[in-house]
Scaffold this active site. Structure first.
Site, PDB file in Angstrom:
ATOM      1  N   LYS A 261     -18.985 -31.011-120.953  1.00  0.00           N
ATOM      2  CA  LYS A 261     -18.365 -29.728-120.643  1.00  0.00           C
ATOM      3  C   LYS A 261     -19.372 -28.590-120.841  1.00  0.00           C
ATOM      4  O   LYS A 261     -20.185 -28.610-121.765  1.00  0.00           O
ATOM      5  CB  LYS A 261     -17.143 -29.491-121.532  1.00  0.00           C
ATOM      6  N   GLN A 321     -12.213 -40.696-130.830  1.00  0.00           N
ATOM      7  CA  GLN A 321     -12.335 -40.800-129.379  1.00  0.00           C
ATOM      8  C   GLN A 321     -13.814 -40.890-129.066  1.00  0.00           C
ATOM      9  O   GLN A 321     -14.648 -40.634-129.925  1.00  0.00           O
ATOM     10  CB  GLN A 321     -11.702 -39.610-128.677  1.00  0.00           C
ATOM     11  N   ASP A 356     -14.444 -35.469-120.717  1.00  0.00           N
ATOM     12  CA  ASP A 356     -15.649 -35.917-121.426  1.00  0.00           C
ATOM     13  C   ASP A 356     -15.354 -36.893-122.558  1.00  0.00           C
ATOM     14  O   ASP A 356     -16.285 -37.297-123.268  1.00  0.00           O
ATOM     15  CB  ASP A 356     -16.431 -34.715-121.961  1.00  0.00           C
ATOM     16  N   ASP A 391      -8.404 -35.593-136.486  1.00  0.00           N
ATOM     17  CA  ASP A 391      -8.060 -34.996-135.203  1.00  0.00           C
ATOM     18  C   ASP A 391      -6.978 -35.825-134.511  1.00  0.00           C
ATOM     19  O   ASP A 391      -7.145 -37.031-134.305  1.00  0.00           O
ATOM     20  CB  ASP A 391      -9.329 -34.937-134.335  1.00  0.00           C
ATOM     21  N   ASN A 392      -5.858 -35.176-134.192  1.00  0.00           N
ATOM     22  CA  ASN A 392      -4.784 -35.812-133.409  1.00  0.00           C
ATOM     23  C   ASN A 392      -4.357 -37.195-133.927  1.00  0.00           C
ATOM     24  O   ASN A 392      -4.327 -38.171-133.164  1.00  0.00           O
ATOM     25  CB  ASN A 392      -5.205 -35.950-131.942  1.00  0.00           C
ATOM     26  N   GLU A 420      -4.138 -33.312-138.523  1.00  0.00           N
ATOM     27  CA  GLU A 420      -4.058 -32.263-137.498  1.00  0.00           C
ATOM     28  C   GLU A 420      -3.129 -32.771-136.391  1.00  0.00           C
ATOM     29  O   GLU A 420      -3.572 -33.239-135.350  1.00  0.00           O
ATOM     30  CB  GLU A 420      -5.449 -31.929-136.952  1.00  0.00           C
ATOM     31  N   LYS A 531     -16.722 -24.458-129.293  1.00  0.00           N
ATOM     32  CA  LYS A 531     -16.752 -25.893-129.003  1.00  0.00           C
ATOM     33  C   LYS A 531     -17.773 -26.234-127.927  1.00  0.00           C
ATOM     34  O   LYS A 531     -18.222 -27.388-127.838  1.00  0.00           O
ATOM     35  CB  LYS A 531     -15.371 -26.372-128.530  1.00  0.00           C
ATOM     36  N   TYR A 532     -18.127 -25.245-127.097  1.00  0.00           N
ATOM     37  CA  TYR A 532     -18.969 -25.533-125.938  1.00  0.00           C
ATOM     38  C   TYR A 532     -20.306 -24.800-125.949  1.00  0.00           C
ATOM     39  O   TYR A 532     -21.070 -24.916-124.996  1.00  0.00           O
ATOM     40  CB  TYR A 532     -18.203 -25.184-124.658  1.00  0.00           C
TER      41      TYR A 532
END
Length: 667
Positions: A261, A321, A356, A391-392, A420, A531-532
């Site tokens: 990204k 992930q 991504d 995360d998640n 989270e 983040k990017y």
């Protein structure tokens, strides 16, 4: 009459025992020094008195035995508060019993005064107290007290009421409450209780992207140079000076190139764009590796060591992930979901798409994935990480988490996991029940005083507070709510107050001090999202808006007041202005690790645009005060001192202050 199976009611019935998660399926949880309310409904037939005792068995096998007084006779509610001193697995049970002393004392007081069965009642008292003296181990003082009462009951030279008085005095009653004479002792079931270290309940997190700390743009080459663990370590003293005790790092692993990204989540990355750290994995390694731009494992451990020197623990993002370039994708394609066209499915949370990253599929080889993740977590524990922000977690099987969390807790009980999971309450609560120490919440989206008050009561509820520990964040790297986009510095300060006083654990995303509140059009997140891209900040100008000062003062107040380090003990108070919220946190002396009561009254305006004022009416009973009491309070945010009573006036000018965090003196 016959019974099938075991009888469910004992001789002295005990029902509704708590705290208990589904009758002991999972342990209720508390931390060292945190008072644990234990309760039960106890009653019996007839008019004889019953009593109750709590028995806690510690990990060392020793027992703590506490009187359990009746706090609500009409509802047969008995309660006690126990303060744990050891970490580890405990158990507790309640013992109910017939109370011959209380039964006699009540009848004797009524009958002797009425002149009914006087000598019989006095003789019965001698019998009861003699049994209490003989059958129960007592101190020398207790023995002397009961011996004297028996002698007075037998003294026929005195009037009946004078003979009775010592036997039903407060001193004797206290002695027989502490060391009661018990008959027909009936135990409840045994319930598990897990005592964890204090950080599981109380923590102040500060989130950074380590690559941004020390990042710089090289004009000569037109490229960015990443920050490193060494440059990020230079930020640690500033974080510690504000009073935070956890520094949380977003993922530090290699980042994939495939579908990387670009800025603001664009689908095309330009040369030099660093990509999202959540797209984990490249030819350089996966979740157990470090991005080469940041440094090495040796430099990471040096970062952890420096943090510890400053009183900070390191939390690491655990994001399960993979980028398409992660080694697991080629080594274990069965760990991912393959669509009918043969491609691997990328992550989606409609309307959001994450081209991504590939989510793991836990169904094809659950054992293989478990062992791989367990090994990854161990790598970072061995490197000094003591907390994980997961995360998640709600997108992975609960069986996986229950096994992992149980395994880690058994070998490394000091390690803490923050969930989270912004999802349905059933999932959030069950994640907490199975072992997550803390949970993100919907605090961020509670924007009115009414909504916020209701939510504070919800998360402080006695039933859920033994497993669901909230961690409040005003913003995150993913979340910038609509009110924060327009509220400016005043609202950033007000939301920080609510986060730091509304929950024992809270967190701040770096840059909060600069009131970074410009959204990317159409979404609830910041433009030029970190983040990017790299996002270095001028920390020399960090307090230009006064937010840093507020954060420092809040953390100082949290360190000073045990009431702000507890989840239970919250009371909402009446405000004449619907935009001003008032609540208190109160710890009575008996439940305080210092032995002293502590009270903090918080009043906050949620309107950052205009001056607001209100008359506050306190529930004085909730603070263990009489309605006519006056109290001196010290405001942690302004250093002002006020004298308040049941009613007092507040006025909040956004240009000056948005809140009072008022500690009550001398309770």
């Amino acid at each position: 009459m016959s019974f099938h199976g075991e009888q469910s009611v004992g001789r002295i019935p005990i029902v509704g025992v708590g705290p208990s998660l589904e009758e002991g399926r999972w342990p209720a949880r508390a931390v060292v020094g945190e008072a644990v309310p234990i309760w039960a409904t106890i009653f019996r037939e007839g008019h004889d008195a019953e009593g109750a005792t709590v028995v806690v068995t510690r990990p060392d096998g020793k027992r703590d035995v506490l009187p359990m007084p009746c706090t609500d006779w009409g509802n047969s509610l008995y309660e006690a508060a126990w303060i744990p001193k050891l970490e580890g697995h405990h158990t507790f049970h309640v013992e109910a019993w017939s109370d011959p002393y209380s039964t006699w004392a009540h009848a004797a007081e009524v009958k002797v005064r009425a002149g009914v069965d006087v000598q019989l009642m006095l003789d019965d008292g001698v019998t009861v107290l003699s049994r209490a003296l003989k059958e129960v181990r007592r101190t020398a003082a207790g023995k002397a007290l009961l011996t004297a009462a028996i002698a007075t009951l037998n003294d026929h030279s005195l009037e009946p009421e004078d003979r009775l008085a010592p036997a039903i005095s407060e001193d004797v009653t206290d002695e027989l409450t502490a060391r009661p004479l018990r008959e027909w002792v009936t135990p409840s079931a045994v319930y598990p209780l897990l005592i964890q270290r204090e950080k599981a309940l109380i923590s102040a997190w500060y989130e950074i992207f380590p690559r941004s700390e020390g990042a710089r743009y090289v004009k000569k080459t037109g490229e960015w140079r990443s920050g490193t663990f060494a440059t990020a370590a230079k930020r640690l003293p500033g974080i510690a000076d504000m009073g935070f005790d956890v520094v949380y790092l977003t993922p530090i692993h290699p980042i994939g190139d495939t579908h990387r990204k670009g800025r603001n989540n664009s689908l095309k990355a330009e040369p030099g764009d660093p990509g999202s750290p959540y797209a984990i994995g490249s030819a350089d390694g996966g979740h157990d590796a470090i991005h080469t731009d940041l440094g090495t494992m040796r430099s990471f451990k040096a970062f952890v060591a420096r943090a510890r020197e400053l009183g900070l623990e390191v939390a690491l993002d655990l994001a399960l992930q993979c980028s398409p370039d992660h080694p697991w994708v080629t080594e274990h394609p069965e760990w991912f979901t393959t669509r009918t066209d043969g491609t691997i499915a990328y992550a989606e949370n409609p309307p959001k798409k994450y081209q991504d990253i590939y989510p793991l599929n836990f169904d094809n080889d659950p054992e293989g994935i478990y062992q791989a993740v367990r090994d990854v977590v161990q790598v970072w524990i061995d490197a000094g990480v003591t907390l994980f922000r997961v995360d998640n977690p709600h997108t992975k099987p609960l069986t996986f988490w229950e096994r992992l969390l149980t395994d880690i807790a058994r070998r490394h009980p000091e390690v803490i996991f923050l969930s989270e999971a912004f999802t349905r309450p059933a999932m959030m609560h069950t994640l907490a029940r199975i072992g997550f120490h803390q949970s993100y919440t919907y605090f961020t989206w509670r924007q009115s005083a009414t909504e916020m008050g209701e939510y504070l009561e919800e998360v402080s509820d006695r039933e859920s507070s033994f497993y669901m520990r909230p961690n409040f964040w005003p913003t995150t790297h993913d979340i910038l709510t609509s009110d924060m986009q327009v509220g400016g510095a005043p609202l950033f300060k007000a939301r920080a107050v609510l986060a730091a006083t509304g929950s024992p654990s809270y967190g701040i995303y770096t840059g909060y001090e600069f009131v970074e509140n410009v959204p990317r059009p159409g979404v609830e997140e910041q433009i030029d999202n970190e983040k990017y891209e790299y996002k270095p900040r001028d920390w020399a100008a960090a307090d230009r808006y006064g937010v840093q000062d507020v954060l420092t003062r809040l953390n100082t107040a949290r360190a000073r007041h045990v009431a702000l380090r507890r989840l239970r003990g919250l009371t909402l108070h009446s405000s004449s202005n619907s935009d001003i919220l008032c609540f208190s946190r109160h710890v009575p002396a008996a439940e305080s690790p210092t032995g002293k009561a502590d009270t903090v009254i918080v009043a906050v305006s949620l309107d950052p645009h205009v001056v607001r004022d209100a008359i506050i009416t306190l529930d004085m009973a909730a603070l263990d005060l009489t309605d006519d009491a006056r109290m001196v309070v010290d405001d942690a945010l302004t250093d002002a001192t006020y004298t308040w009573g049941k009613e007092f006036y507040v006025r909040f000018d956004p240009a000056v202050t948005m809140a009072h965090v008022a500690g009550v003196r001398g309770l």
